[in-house]
Design a protein around this motif. Structure first.
Motif, PDB file in Angstrom:
ATOM      1  N   UNK A 226      -2.612   2.582  13.692  1.00 53.19           N
ATOM      2  CA  UNK A 226      -3.239   1.822  14.569  1.00 53.19           C
ATOM      3  C   UNK A 226      -3.291   2.633  15.911  1.00 53.19           C
ATOM      4  N   UNK A 227      -2.417   3.754  16.011  1.00 58.01           N
ATOM      5  CA  UNK A 227      -2.432   4.752  17.230  1.00 58.01           C
ATOM      6  C   UNK A 227      -3.657   5.590  17.108  1.00 58.01           C
ATOM      7  N   UNK A 228      -3.968   5.961  15.796  1.00 58.94           N
ATOM      8  CA  UNK A 228      -5.186   6.915  15.560  1.00 58.94           C
ATOM      9  C   UNK A 228      -6.395   6.055  15.557  1.00 58.94           C
ATOM     10  N   UNK A 229      -6.360   4.985  15.527  1.00 59.00           N
ATOM     11  CA  UNK A 229      -7.715   4.204  15.888  1.00 59.00           C
ATOM     12  C   UNK A 229      -7.971   3.801  17.353  1.00 59.00           C
ATOM     13  N   UNK A 260     -12.803  13.434  35.736  1.00 57.53           N
ATOM     14  CA  UNK A 260     -13.848  12.974  36.799  1.00 57.53           C
ATOM     15  C   UNK A 260     -13.914  11.556  36.588  1.00 57.53           C
ATOM     16  N   UNK A 261     -14.156  10.911  37.538  1.00 57.44           N
ATOM     17  CA  UNK A 261     -14.292   9.779  37.810  1.00 57.44           C
ATOM     18  C   UNK A 261     -13.325   8.810  38.558  1.00 57.44           C
ATOM     19  N   UNK A 262     -13.447   7.466  38.785  1.00 63.86           N
ATOM     20  CA  UNK A 262     -12.513   7.024  39.561  1.00 63.86           C
ATOM     21  C   UNK A 262     -11.339   6.443  38.526  1.00 63.86           C
ATOM     22  N   UNK A 263     -10.071   6.951  38.872  1.00 64.98           N
ATOM     23  CA  UNK A 263      -9.024   6.562  37.805  1.00 64.98           C
ATOM     24  C   UNK A 263      -8.770   5.216  37.553  1.00 64.98           C
ATOM     25  N   UNK A 264      -9.002   4.272  38.722  1.00 67.62           N
ATOM     26  CA  UNK A 264      -8.915   2.926  38.214  1.00 67.62           C
ATOM     27  C   UNK A 264      -9.923   2.239  37.413  1.00 67.62           C
ATOM     28  N   UNK A 265     -11.314   2.633  37.632  1.00 64.89           N
ATOM     29  CA  UNK A 265     -12.290   2.380  36.789  1.00 64.89           C
ATOM     30  C   UNK A 265     -11.994   2.787  35.185  1.00 64.89           C
ATOM     31  N   UNK A 266     -11.435   4.121  35.288  1.00 65.93           N
ATOM     32  CA  UNK A 266     -11.346   4.777  33.863  1.00 65.93           C
ATOM     33  C   UNK A 266     -10.154   3.848  33.155  1.00 65.93           C
ATOM     34  N   UNK A 267      -9.014   3.374  34.151  1.00 63.78           N
ATOM     35  CA  UNK A 267      -8.092   2.794  33.295  1.00 63.78           C
ATOM     36  C   UNK A 267      -8.605   1.405  32.879  1.00 63.78           C
ATOM     37  N   UNK A 268      -9.297   0.773  33.648  1.00 65.67           N
ATOM     38  CA  UNK A 268      -9.795  -0.748  33.297  1.00 65.67           C
ATOM     39  C   UNK A 268     -10.642  -0.447  31.984  1.00 65.67           C
ATOM     40  N   UNK A 269     -11.573   0.354  31.838  1.00 67.66           N
ATOM     41  CA  UNK A 269     -12.254   0.755  30.863  1.00 67.66           C
ATOM     42  C   UNK A 269     -11.396   1.175  29.440  1.00 67.66           C
ATOM     43  N   UNK A 270     -10.228   1.737  29.714  1.00 70.18           N
ATOM     44  CA  UNK A 270      -9.407   2.231  28.375  1.00 70.18           C
ATOM     45  C   UNK A 270      -8.871   0.719  27.964  1.00 70.18           C
ATOM     46  N   UNK A 271      -8.515   0.042  29.078  1.00 66.52           N
ATOM     47  CA  UNK A 271      -7.623  -1.416  28.529  1.00 66.52           C
ATOM     48  C   UNK A 271      -8.647  -2.217  27.860  1.00 66.52           C
ATOM     49  N   UNK A 272      -9.781  -2.283  28.248  1.00 66.28           N
ATOM     50  CA  UNK A 272     -10.876  -3.239  27.700  1.00 66.28           C
ATOM     51  C   UNK A 272     -11.150  -2.668  26.228  1.00 66.28           C
ATOM     52  N   UNK A 273     -11.498  -1.423  26.025  1.00 63.27           N
ATOM     53  CA  UNK A 273     -11.703  -0.639  24.835  1.00 63.27           C
ATOM     54  C   UNK A 273     -10.561  -0.792  23.950  1.00 63.27           C
ATOM     55  N   UNK A 274      -9.205  -0.501  24.556  1.00 57.27           N
ATOM     56  CA  UNK A 274      -8.041  -0.743  23.604  1.00 57.27           C
ATOM     57  C   UNK A 274      -7.991  -2.148  22.968  1.00 57.27           C
ATOM     58  N   UNK A 275      -8.170  -2.954  23.962  1.00 63.44           N
ATOM     59  CA  UNK A 275      -7.742  -4.301  23.558  1.00 63.44           C
ATOM     60  C   UNK A 275      -8.634  -4.985  22.512  1.00 63.44           C
ATOM     61  N   UNK A 276     -10.188  -4.394  22.478  1.00 64.59           N
ATOM     62  CA  UNK A 276     -11.038  -4.629  21.424  1.00 64.59           C
ATOM     63  C   UNK A 276     -10.627  -4.143  19.993  1.00 64.59           C
ATOM     64  N   UNK A 277     -10.033  -2.825  20.218  1.00 63.33           N
ATOM     65  CA  UNK A 277      -9.753  -2.301  18.920  1.00 63.33           C
ATOM     66  C   UNK A 277      -8.325  -3.212  18.326  1.00 63.33           C
ATOM     67  N   UNK A 278      -7.296  -3.452  19.166  1.00 54.63           N
ATOM     68  CA  UNK A 278      -6.170  -4.018  18.757  1.00 54.63           C
ATOM     69  C   UNK A 278      -6.657  -5.275  18.119  1.00 54.63           C
ATOM     70  N   UNK A 279      -7.473  -6.107  18.818  1.00 55.40           N
ATOM     71  CA  UNK A 279      -8.050  -7.407  18.380  1.00 55.40           C
ATOM     72  C   UNK A 279      -8.871  -7.405  17.002  1.00 55.40           C
ATOM     73  N   UNK A 280      -9.514  -6.287  16.867  1.00 55.45           N
ATOM     74  CA  UNK A 280     -10.184  -6.103  15.595  1.00 55.45           C
ATOM     75  C   UNK A 280      -9.313  -5.647  14.499  1.00 55.45           C
TER      76      UNK A 280
END
Length: 329
Positions: A226-229, A260-280
């Protein structure tokens, strides 16, 4: 002269018995799993089977699936196909088939739609599989066998008219001279209590803390898989240079370093992507996602020089004499 009459042939059930060894059922189950996994890029890591008479109590399969694929559906389909194929080829009744996903390959399989949900999962779905506790059971069985065998041999020797063993005589003499208040007796009682509590703990807890229960019956996913995914998907987020993922039973922690990039925006993107993976993943109890973002060290160009700025030169007195050249030797 009439031809001799042959004796009647007994029914098949009275002719004898056919026993199928565990290793034969194990190989049949492994081949059946390979028939399902090879076309989609998976593999069989290990297979085991436990045969009891005309029934297969358990088939255990450690497999590797191709990424990306729906793990829940793939595990449930593999269970059904292996059980049916093994029962048809061996003539035995397969009681239980357990699938453990231990690794992921990168060859993409054909798209598979989810076929099992939390509402339609069969018996045992959503519960972590129980460990077989082979090591504790083997250790205590060996200790009990040795102690009981020694006592039985001594009792049989006494019944045959021989003298009891010197070890048992000394042990009885020591026990008659020591009571519960002695230190040695208290330490022995404490050790026995701890061993008993440990046995109760192993009996009433499922163990296998490195696995995450899935919705499908008797299907689990290793936490490193799961961590690798999650790490594979998080590494594709723009700005992420390095990422480390730790999967626990209740939460998945992502530690990312960005360039590079805004840390808050990168954090929100990582949360959304990771939640999609965990849900799948099709887990019975999806863990929470926690993201930590920090900036990585990166190269900065030097600042441009100021044209009005002059480099400082050492102060030389006006009356100082000019240096005289030294003649060559």
């Amino acid at each position: 002269m009439s031809p001799p009459v042959s004796p009647p042939v007994p029914p098949p059930a009275d002719r004898g018995a056919t026993r199928i060894a565990d290793r034969v059922v194990r190989r049949v189950a492994g081949r059946a799993a390979e028939e399902v996994l090879r076309p989609v890029g998976g593999e069989v890591v290990r297979a085991s089977a436990d045969v009891r008479g005309s029934r297969v109590d358990r088939i255990q399969l450690d497999v590797g699936l191709a990424y990306p694929s729906h793990l829940e559906t793939s595990g449930a389909d593999l269970q059904q196909r292996v059980a049916e194929r093994t029962a048809r080829l061996t003539g035995l009744t397969v009681s239980r088939t357990a699938v453990r996903i231990t690794r992921l390959a990168q060859s993409p399989p054909p798209a598979v739609e989810p076929a099992v949900s939390a509402e339609t999962a069969g018996p045992g779905g959503g519960r972590r599989p129980w460990s077989e506790r082979r090591v504790p059971a083997a250790v205590f069985a060996l200790i009990g066998t040795v102690v009981c065998g020694a006592l039985l041999a001594d009792v049989v020797a006494v019944a045959l008219g021989r003298a009891p063993s010197d070890l048992r005589v000394r042990a009885l003499d020591w026990l008659t001279g020591h009571g519960p208040a002695d230190t040695a007796v208290a330490v022995g009682a404490a050790v026995a209590t701890v061993a008993g509590l440990w046995l109760l703990l192993t009996a009433f807890t499922p163990g296998l803390r490195g696995r995450l229960a899935m919705v499908g019956p008797r299907t689990s996913l290793d936490r490193p898989a799961a961590a690798a995914l999650v790490r594979h998907r998080a590494a594709d987020v723009p700005g992420v240079a390095r990422v480390r993922v730790t999967a626990g039973r209740r939460r998945i922690v992502i530690r990312a370093r960005i360039t590079f990039g805004d840390p808050d925006e990168v954090r929100d993107t990582l949360k959304d992507v990771s939640r999609d993976v965990v849900t799948g993943l099709g887990l019975a109890k999806p863990p929470r996602v926690r993201v930590r973002v920090s900036r990585d060290a990166y190269w900065q160009p030097p600042r441009p020089k100021d044209p009005d700025h002059k480099e400082a030169t050492p102060d030389v007195p006006a009356h100082a004499p000019a240096p005289t050249p030294t003649p060559a030797p």
